[in-house]
Scaffold this active site. Structure first.
Site, mmCIF file in Angstrom:
data_model
loop_
_atom_site.group_PDB
_atom_site.id
_atom_site.type_symbol
_atom_site.label_atom_id
_atom_site.label_comp_id
_atom_site.label_asym_id
_atom_site.label_seq_id
_atom_site.Cartn_x
_atom_site.Cartn_y
_atom_site.Cartn_z
ATOM 1 N N HIS A 1 2.192 -2.241 -0.577
ATOM 2 C CA HIS A 1 1.193 -1.536 -1.392
ATOM 3 C C HIS A 1 -0.205 -2.050 -1.058
ATOM 4 C CE1 HIS A 1 -0.464 0.250 -5.183
ATOM 5 N NE2 HIS A 1 -1.304 -0.776 -5.068
ATOM 6 N N GLU A 2 -0.337 -3.370 -0.992
ATOM 7 C CA GLU A 2 -1.647 -3.950 -0.681
ATOM 8 C C GLU A 2 -2.067 -3.669 0.751
ATOM 9 O OE1 GLU A 2 -3.535 -4.961 -3.000
ATOM 10 O OE2 GLU A 2 -1.943 -4.776 -4.494
ATOM 11 N N HIS B 1 -3.926 -0.540 0.917
ATOM 12 C CA HIS B 1 -5.359 -0.670 0.624
ATOM 13 C C HIS B 1 -6.092 -1.338 1.792
ATOM 14 C CE1 HIS B 1 -4.866 0.625 -3.454
ATOM 15 N NE2 HIS B 1 -4.163 -0.428 -3.834
#
Length: 449
Positions: free
Chosen positions: A24-25, A28
């Site tokens: 998920h990170e 980003h």
């Protein structure tokens, strides 16, 4: 052995959760770097740093509490607007009096890593669409992971499907309608399937001359339910040999079923019933692989269910509290914590009645569902969630569009850090919900077996 299997299931989910958060990170991180934004840190977990390594401008590391993760991006919030020279000193607003110092302290802390060389590549200085892409990158990765994991399950391992192979045949109507009636009496009427000579293991291949697919059990039973008192011709295979027979469905009151074969309930939760045909036989379930084209529908259905839970989250949490501190049972489709997900995974892996392939499929489905939940939850339009940052960027885009229409220039960036008090309320609510769910998952867990 069962304890080791239970721990193995828990460990699987711990790894799955950790990877889901880490990726998920990454969702980003990659677009942030692509757009030239400096990212000082990429961290999995919170608390004290256990391990870290510096690569380029970014420090990558692992912290003591692997219950989340984050990347730090420079310039998330614009500096405080300076007073214009010669302008009259404005009277502090109520907000400034109550929250001004807290907001200024948070702004200073958020911008402490900003360097002179970062000018022009700060987050709030990026075009609106780039900010949105960065913030949606994390949830998109979770959506992709959920889609892939669930796709592997339904196309590779298959989906439990009611088939046209007969699993059981009841001798009489009484035993078919009442599971407690283990024996038939002379006064009981023979069940139509038994009277027609059907046996467990027979595979019905056609009804009234029309072929039925092996996974079309509900198509077959639909004909039976719709034609009580009428003779129906069946063709079936037994031991490689084809046979034919006829049966006449018995008129009885049975639950109304939806397209997936589940009972339909009314607005009060009572099961709906209807007068339909009934023959007294059951279906064998088999895992049948689905085509790739089924993946969007399956994922869409899960997202709809997750969205329904999120939309009714306050009531769901009340239900969890009533179950945790009362006598009610937990809703198996309700929210669970990380502890609950791990416990479910452990129980699945330790259950001796589940085949190894089914265990793997169930664990992969659980991991896929977890990623879909992360996707949906992070889109909630409240800070500090990703959806909150997206809404802030969209609002600024709308503000700039309106300003251009009216010929205004030098529009200040939307200062989302002013929403810090609301953000604290959201964080506090998340902590309370998390604590309640963990308590419930320990002392009043969801029962799946």
């Amino acid at each position: 052995m069962s304890v080791l299997m239970f721990l193995g299931g828990v460990l699987f989910m711990v790894v799955a959760i950790g990877l889901s958060i880490a990726l998920h990170e990454v969702g980003h991180l990659l677009p942030a770097k692509k757009f030239g934004l400096r990212v000082p840190q990429y961290m999995i977990g919170f608390g004290k740093t256990i391990f870290s390594v510096k690569r380029g401008e970014t420090e990558y590391g692992l912290k003591t509490l692997p219950l989340g993760g984050y990347i730090s991006m420079v310039g998330m919030y614009p500096p405080r607007a300076a007073s214009k020279a010669g302008a009259a000193q404005k009277k502090p607003s109520f907000f400034d009096k109550v929250f001004g110092q807290m907001v200024d302290d948070a702004r200073s802390q958020a911008n402490e890593n900003v360097e002179a060389s970062d000018e022009g590549r700060l987050f709030y200085q990026l075009p609106i669409y780039k900010r949105i892409i960065i913030m949606l990158g994390g949830p998109f990765v979770n959506l992709l992971l959920g889609f892939l994991l669930i796709g592997v399950v339904i196309t590779g391992f298959g989906v439990p499907t009611a088939t046209t192979t007969v699993s059981e045949v009841y001798q009489c109507i009484a035993s078919a309608e009442n599971s407690e009636a283990t024996e038939c009496t002379a006064n009981d009427k023979e069940a139509p399937a038994y009277a027609a000579g059907l046996l467990p293991g027979d595979t019905i291949t056609a009804v009234n001359g029309a072929p039925v697919a092996h996974d079309a059990w509900y198509e077959l039973t639909g004909v039976i339910r719709d034609h009580p008192g009428e003779s129906i011709a069946l063709e079936y295979e037994r031991g490689g040999i084809m046979h034919d027979t006829t049966l006449t469905p018995y008129l009885t009151e049975r639950p109304v079923l939806d397209a997936d074969g589940y009972p339909v309930t009314d607005e009060n939760g009572a099961m709906k019933t209807a007068q339909v045909g009934f023959v007294g036989m059951g279906s064998q379930e088999k895992n049948i692989s689905q085509p790739v084209t089924e993946m969007p529908g399956v994922v869409g259905d899960q997202l709809l269910n997750i969205g329904n839970v999120i939309l009714h989250l306050p009531q769901r949490m009340v239900d969890v509290a009533q179950a945790a501190f009362g006598t009610e049972e937990r809703d198996p489709n309700g929210p669970v914590s990380i502890v609950g997900v791990g416990r479910i995974a452990g129980e699945i892996n330790a259950h001796e009645g589940i085949e190894i392939n089914d265990k793997i499929a169930s664990l992969l489905s659980l991991a896929g569902g977890l990623n879909l939940a992360l996707f949906a939850f992070n889109l909630i339009p409240l800070l500090p969630l990703d959806g909150g940052h997206v809404i802030g960027a969209l609002y600024e885009g709308l503000k700039r569009t309106v300003a251009r229409i009216f010929g205004k220039k030098n529009i200040a960036p939307v200062d989302t850090i002013k929403l810090l008090p609301l953000t604290y309320v959201v964080v506090a609510a998340m902590l309370v919900m998390g604590g309640l769910l963990i308590y419930a998952d320990i002392f009043k867990p969801i029962t799946i077996f």
